[in-house]
Write a protein that holds these residues in place. Structure first.
Motif: not given
Lengths: 461, 461
Positions: A326-328, A281-283, A317-324
């Motif tokens: 990216a999976l979706r 789940v991505l929240i 971080s924003g970069a980590q959020a973007a990585q998450l």
């Protein structure tokens, strides 16, 4: 073939540069971007004003020529491309692209139909506000197309479909009159709200030429988390917990199956940073209030404590959020690289999603053995992209029938957000009650008795 | 007079207890609660199911008898009462009052049309969720009426009008068929969203018999503040600040004029706890996140620092919040005690509110000298209840014309939330563009060619 006098009249109205009639010029307008529905326009007209659109409609009406309105041509249901007869006129709105007004206090944005969604998003952002319609095709999709399709996307859970963000519309009707409802009002109960009829009707009742959209305050803080859970029922329990703890600040609640994650790992080389589960789940939540992150961390703690989540991480971080994210975002592309699939964009009552996923899986195993399910989507809205990977031995129609029959059995929709277009037009007639279909046909006849606008889309003749 | 065979057929369908035909029994159904539109029903029928409603429609259609659907009869535009001809059948939904389902995870509530709004609110609250439709008449208004009127209320700024909360509808059409769109789906782009047409059409196109409404997470924290400002422009600057600092957690942003406050002091004995200004703003915000109060306090600080607000207070308790709200809630009643008034429920583009208030005031001073303006309302939505206190020397029609002409000049609406009913039916025809009126008539003809449902409301024949 294009009757010469129709071409002459259109050219007379618009000037030669705005009428495309030669083969190569027509190509970008002839087929949808997935190349599922190759068509052949009689010509393409590119008006620059609502008055020109109205003029085109009147000319085509007199000539008995059907019109196919087209925006960014990013639709997934073939709703914006002509048939193969070579008789339909494609009316492209892409020259009408102005943003007319952004009001950061009144929270409104007025744009012409051909304005690219991303351009409108950026204009809102520049004024410190948010246009929350957000979808994969936002760099090409237009405001008119988004309105005509009642587009969904990743923020529906919080902000609703496009419909809930439309305050005013200008529409050219099939009789060539212009209905101007461009009122910059947040409340207006004076008479029938006729604009609702055109939102989501895919250009079959009128041609949207301009819209006034509602903006929102831009949240200052956001938090993105990825969690793994044992099954969809646990994902639902997580949603309930998130609703309790984060309230309506949740802007996305996306479900991703292990199969989807494996495809993304295989084809996009992206790995989840958390321990594997059967489902992920991505929240995302966002708020103007500080304290969002603390609330999200507390929620995660509760999810572990109550054994709802197996593992989880909050982006630092924003970069980590973007990585998450990216999976979706790589699921669809990875699925395409894996092979052929039969796609479904379905919704069921939210609390029925676990049971639906289970029973649809069983039905496919029985009725189409060897298929693999790649399920992901907007769990917060009950909207699952239930795609089925097939090989040459499988009949797509059989797979489609199994999935849609199951959707119908659960009281769901065979098109949660992609619309009907020509792709699902037979399916809609099959699954929707005759009373509702007759009502739809009555509305079509009332507005477009000659079936001039986008014939063969949404409704069969 | 009621034709005897019609009465017999209705009684045959419903049983004698569900058909009221005697004078005294009819009284509660004959006139609106403001007693502006006394009517005379042929009879009142009280069905207990959608099938019975459909049966009534078919019987009345064969007899050529018009039907006036009625819920809680709390409307402000005379939309739910019959004319004085004695030939119209009032169809009361008040026996169809069941709540069928509350889903706290899927965030839906299904109720029959006659369910009282307050009962539905309480059912949502019992499940830990929020049904955010909130209005003065909520103890009597029904779900069907609220949907048919597209009711507004104090939470529109955050949650939208009723329309934005309707997921599914069941409607009996003028031909006596039942259109069942009771889908518990948050996303459904399969075909025309025909239910939109019935929301806000005041029972002139179909009879709403049941609805599925969207619920929201219930905020845990709330904050209520009253501020005084020098003028409406300052109130707008305050709104912008509040949007920046509190985002979409603002659920109400109400403007109250000094005149309104003086009336409340005089007739209700309630005093503002803050220093007098020319205008007051009542703000409510609510959130699932802690930190709301700190953010509100910071915002108040900024409002003083930037000299937007003159004075202000944040409620220290629920009781204090209720006291602040009482000031706003007593405006209408205090106005009534002061004397006669001409009421207007108007909206203009939000950022135009200050200029509108100024120019309307000037126009009244010139065209109807001696009148006093009592302006208050939902500034966050651009919706002002612009009521004008008059004495015997004033012609209400002159006052009305001045105000509505000004609304039209500002691109506004003559009915922001109260609807058209019979009260504003002439005004709507006057102010709305002929293209739009013709479109509305076309829709009416398509669905109700014999003008069986609520004739004379919303649209003139």
């Amino acid at each position: 073939m294009m009757p010469r006098d129709l071409l002459e009249r259109l050219t007379g109205l618009l000037g030669p540069a705005a009428v495309l009639a030669e083969g190569p010029d027509l190509e970008p307008y002839a087929v949808d971007w997935r190349k599922l529905f190759p068509g052949k326009p009689a010509c393409v007209v590119r008006p620059s004003s609502a008055e020109q659109v109205a003029g085109i409609v009147r000319i085509c009406r007199e000539a008995g020529a059907a019109i196919v309105p087209q925006g960014g041509n990013t639709g997934l249901a073939g709703g914006a491309v002509p048939d193969a007869s070579g008789t339909q006129v494609v009316l492209s709105l892409n020259r009408m692209a102005a943003i007319r007004n952004v009001d950061p206090v009144g929270l409104t944005l007025e744009a012409e139909a051909g304005c690219i969604l991303k351009v409108a998003q950026d204009a809102a952002a520049a004024a410190g506000r948010l246009l929350p319609i957000s979808l994969a095709a936002e760099g090409s999709a237009t405001i008119g197309g988004v309105v005509a399709a009642n587009a969904g996307g990743v923020n529906v859970l919080r902000y609703g479909m496009t419909r809930s963000l439309v305050l005013g519309l200008e529409v050219v009707l099939p009789d060539g009159t212009i209905a101007n409802g461009l009122r910059r009002l947040r409340k207006d109960n004076a008479g029938y709200d006729w604009k609702q009829l055109f939102i989501g009707s895919e250009g079959t009742l009128g041609i949207v030429t301009a819209a006034i959209l509602r903006l929102l305050p831009r949240p200052k803080h956001s938090v993105t988390a990825l969690l793994s859970v044992v099954d969809p029922a646990a994902a639902l329990r997580l949603l309930e917990l998130a609703q309790d703890e984060l309230g309506d600040q949740i802007s996305a609640f996306e479900l991703i199956s292990a199969t989807s994650m494996q495809l993304v790992a295989k084809h996009a080389g992206l790995k989840t940073p958390i321990a594997e589960g059967e489902w992920f789940v991505l929240i995302e939540a966002a708020s103007s209030l500080a304290g969002l992150r603390e609330a999200a961390e507390a929620m995660l703690g509760m999810a572990f404590e109550r054994e709802i989540a197996l593992d989880g991480v909050i982006a630092e971080s924003g970069a980590q959020a973007a990585q998450l994210w990216a999976l979706r975002e790589h699921v669809t592309e990875s699925e395409a690289r894996e092979g052929k699939s039969v796609k479904h964009d379905v919704s069921v009552p939210l609390t029925e999603v676990p049971r639906f996923l289970h029973e649809a899986g069983e039905a496919l195993a029985a009725g189409a053995p060897g298929t693999r399910v790649n399920a992901f989507g907007h769990l917060g809205d009950g909207n699952i992209h239930y795609n089925v990977l097939v090989d040459h031995g499988h009949d797509p129609n059989v797979v489609n029938r199994i999935v849609h029959d199951m959707v119908a059995a659960f009281g769901g929709s065979i098109s949660a957000e992609h619309g009907i277009g020509q792709y699902r037009v037979g399916e809609l007639a099959r699954y929707r009650a005759s009373t509702e279909m007759e009502l739809a046909r009555r509305l079509k006849r009332a507005l477009d008795p000659e079936s001039l606008l986008n014939p063969g889309k949404v409704l069969l003749p």
